[in-house]
Write an enzyme that holds these catalytic residues in place. Sequence first.
Site, short mmCIF file in Angstrom:
data_model
loop_
_atom_site.label_atom_id
_atom_site.label_comp_id
_atom_site.label_asym_id
_atom_site.label_seq_id
_atom_site.Cartn_x
_atom_site.Cartn_y
_atom_site.Cartn_z
N ARG A 255 4.81 -15.24 -9.29
CA ARG A 255 4.44 -14.64 -7.98
C ARG A 255 3.94 -13.21 -8.17
O ARG A 255 4.49 -12.43 -8.94
CB ARG A 255 5.67 -14.64 -7.07
N THR B 36 8.15 -0.60 -4.14
CA THR B 36 7.15 -0.25 -5.15
C THR B 36 7.02 1.26 -5.24
O THR B 36 6.99 1.93 -4.20
CB THR B 36 5.78 -0.81 -4.74
N THR C 256 4.04 -0.05 0.12
CA THR C 256 5.28 -0.64 -0.37
C THR C 256 5.85 -1.49 0.74
O THR C 256 5.71 -1.16 1.92
CB THR C 256 6.28 0.44 -0.84
N GLY D 59 2.67 -9.76 -5.85
CA GLY D 59 2.58 -9.16 -4.52
C GLY D 59 1.33 -8.30 -4.40
O GLY D 59 0.33 -8.50 -5.09
N ASP D 60 1.40 -7.32 -3.52
CA ASP D 60 0.23 -6.47 -3.25
C ASP D 60 -0.01 -5.40 -4.33
O ASP D 60 -1.13 -4.89 -4.45
CB ASP D 60 0.43 -5.76 -1.90
#
Length: 317
Positions: free
Chosen positions: A178, A150, A201, A180-181
């Site tokens: 999905r 990221t 990341t 992610g963070d």
Amino acid sequence: MWGIIATWRMALEGVSESAPQLAAGSAASTAVVDAVAAVEDFPFYKSVGYGGLPTENGEVELDAAFMDGDTLAFGAVGNLIDIANPVRVAQALSRQRYNSLLVGQGAREWALEQGFSDKAMLTERAMQHYRKRCRETLDKGLSPYDGHDTVGIIGLDKQGSMSVATSTSGLFMKKRGRIGDSPIMGSGFYCDSETGAATATGVGEDLMKGCTSYEIVRRMAGGMTPQQAADSVVFELEDKLMSRFGRVGDLSVVCMNRHGEFGAATNIKTFTFVVATEKQPLTVYLAERHREQTCYQPVDEAWMQAYAARIRAPIEE
Ligand code: GLY
């Protein structure tokens, strides 16, 4: 004081444009969003924006976020399809009172209503990676998952305001839907101009288990230096996940406090980050862990050349 720090070498071009603007008095919000948008636009970065790697269905679903450290306002998008700059959509959402985090079709419809450009984000090069990975997974039984770098960028401007922005195509071969963070406040990013900011990341599923970015900012507020906060959060989370979950993925972070002091931590072999402040010229660092501490040194010219060749190398299908 002004400063800017970003995950990964891929942020260099964007940061090198934004750093002089911060030095000239520009707002941190503009600096971070423009720098992230430059990464999103570059087709050879395969984990962010245009050219990002697809889901297992062969679609590019993008996640991005923006947070203003003065007001704590944030905006984020998840699973956004075919909009040119997800980070700009996230920043526009941060100006709304409600609906700060939009995903999927709703995010796309809102972006189009607001006049954001429709753009096919799947490139032929990303499809080459996809076809190769499908074949490797079948032939060699390799895990399909990979590629979760990221871009996260923190800015501090001369007025003392801080902002953070993130953008990613997420895990390569992820399931449709999905997230992610990276668009999740507190995990992939957090920013409070009275203290500082952090961004992460790595494997979103694991970074979220530690509310990683919020925890770093909280520790800086408690008196830790950025480096102490970054190292302690990453290595405590790693230990906790190893002992209680049995495994841990890649975890890397950068952070900066309101004085422009910065920190970085990683549990992987090769994590790069880019930083420039009023006191420190623009530098790309290579970070490495040494037990429960992260050390870093500037990359050399040979490393930069090898990187430039690697990201453009033909993909052998
Ligand atoms: N850290 C990015 C992701 O897991 O999607």
